[in-house]
Design an enzyme around this catalytic site. Structure first.
Site, PDB file in Angstrom:
ATOM      1  N   LYS A   1      -4.370 -11.304  -7.008  1.00 45.20           N
ATOM      2  CA  LYS A   1      -6.585 -11.074  -6.383  1.00 45.20           C
ATOM      3  C   LYS A   1      -6.883 -10.160  -6.736  1.00 45.20           C
ATOM      4  O   LYS A   1      -6.634  -8.773  -6.568  1.00 45.20           O
ATOM      5  CB  LYS A   1      -5.647 -11.318  -4.976  1.00 45.20           C
TER       6      LYS A   1
ATOM      7  N   LYS B   1       0.687  -0.649   0.095  1.00 46.18           N
ATOM      8  CA  LYS B   1       0.161   0.254  -0.218  1.00 46.18           C
ATOM      9  C   LYS B   1       0.760   1.259  -0.030  1.00 46.18           C
ATOM     10  O   LYS B   1       0.739   2.004  -0.611  1.00 46.18           O
ATOM     11  CB  LYS B   1      -0.916  -0.010   0.867  1.00 46.18           C
TER      12      LYS B   1
ATOM     13  N   LYS C   1     -10.444  -3.944  -4.456  1.00 46.35           N
ATOM     14  CA  LYS C   1     -10.492  -2.784  -5.076  1.00 46.35           C
ATOM     15  C   LYS C   1      -9.672  -2.288  -5.438  1.00 46.35           C
ATOM     16  O   LYS C   1     -10.621  -1.236  -6.322  1.00 46.35           O
ATOM     17  CB  LYS C   1     -11.478  -2.387  -3.658  1.00 46.35           C
TER      18      LYS C   1
END
Ligand code: TYM
Length: 332
Positions: free
Chosen positions: A195, A112, A198
């Site tokens: 994967k 992230k 969002k």
């Protein structure tokens, strides 16, 4: 009864199929035979920028989807993380037990922070897993139902629980991850190497539960597979087809072997069409149930208020014990 606990971020409004198959579906099953605590983790959500109005709205939508998916407030405790101040309080204690190097090894942070860049990455994002440690340990959870991407966070929770138990005295239950192999990692429909997520998936690769089912059906039908024709299970060579088979299996209850036999002599198109139908059959009533909760905000608030109260009963006891063991002077 064993205790289970898990959480989901309200970041995006609609949950996606990975959230449901990887986690929420297990939450619904586990509420039957366990003392289950499930929460919408709004404190975690603010580790990246959030619009206040959207955050509030998405928190409601998230709770409504959990009820729509089958959580029953009579059989589990459903609450919003910020309604239970003990999470932030215990997180501070956990911050002081976790090594900087140890926290630096968390891969979700590395992913992230890479995306946001060093200057806009917050310290909150860095300590995100430590808040999660507090979430789990506050409830003395035996098991934590999550997808594969959360395994590392449960592992560090185990380490810290053991550290506290050794340094002071046995206080915390050491939790186990509860991860179902077949649905632990639902892949992106357009890029089966990664994967479904969002933030990283393209619109066509991501199946949002609250989207028009017709749009989602199209995504299944145009899912990326491979140049072969035989429907068989092979995670390396046929990652796309294998992902579709795992999703089918989870929704239909048929084993992968049964499905491979069922599709013998038929091409990928047959698998995709059937999957689109199966998904539509499941998601349509899910959306209806979710909508009934969204249309009755007073009822939703009532459910969340009862949940917060039940959660606080457990959380405040744990925190009191922890403060005592650490050596804090009790407030007179
Ligand atoms: P979050 O909100 O990112 O995701 C919620 C759950 O969905 C699972 N998941 C997936 N499972 C399979 N395939 C996928 N493609 C997929 N994408 C997401 C996640 O593994 C997760 O179980 N840190 C947590 C929230 C959290 C939490 C907790 C969880 C906060 N405190 C305490 C357990 C216990 C998170 O970000 O989940």
């Amino acid at each position: 009864r064993p205790r289970v606990l898990s959480g989901i971020q309200p970041t995006s409004g609609s949950f996606h199929l990975g959230n449901y198959l990887g986690a929420v579906r297990q939450w619904v099953d586990l509420q039957k035979d366990n003392d289950a605590f499930y929460m919408v983790v709004d404190l975690h959500a603010i580790t990246v920028p959030q619009d206040p109005k959207e955050l509030r709205e998405n928190t409601r939508i998230s709770a409504a989807q959990l009820l729509g998916a089958g959580l029953d407030p009579d059989h589990c405790t459903l609450f919003v993380q910020s309604h239970v101040p003990e999470h932030a309080q215990l997180a501070w204690v956990m911050n002081c037990l976790t090594g900087f190097g140890e926290a630096s090894r968390m891969t979700q942070f590395k992913d992230k922070s890479g995306r946001y860049g060093a200057e806009s990455t917050t310290v909150g994002l860095f300590t995100y897993p430590i808040l999660q440690i507090a979430d789990i340990l506050l409830y003395q959870a035996d098991a934590v139902p999550v997808g594969e991407d959360q395994r590392q966070h449960v592992e560090i929770t185990r380490d810290i629980a053991e550290r506290f138990n050794t340094r002071y005295r046995p206080t915390f239950t050491v939790p186990k991850p509860y991860i179902l192999k077949e649905t632990a990692k639902i892949q992106d429909l357009q890029d089966p190497a990664v994967k479904m997520s969002k933030s990283a998936s393209s619109a066509k690769g991501l199946v949002n539960l609250l989207d028009d089912p017709k749009a989602s059906a199209k995504k299944f039908k145009s899912a990326v597979t491979d140049t072969g024709t035989v429907v068989s299970y092979d995670e390396e060579e046929k990652a796309g087809v294998s992902n579709l088979l795992r999703i089918h299996s989870a929704l239909s209850g048929q084993s992968i072997d049964q499905l491979v036999a069922h599709f013998e002599g038929r091409m990928y198109g047959a698998l995709k069409t059937e999957l689109a139908e199966l998904f539509t059959e499941w998601v349509t009533p899910f959306q209806e149930r979710t909508r009934t909760y969204l249309d009755d905000p007073a009822e939703l608030d009532r459910v969340l208020a009862i949940g917060a109260e039940k959660a606080r009963e457990v959380a405040s006891q744990t925190l009191e014990t922890v403060y005592d063991r650490i050596g804090f002077l009790p407030a007179a």
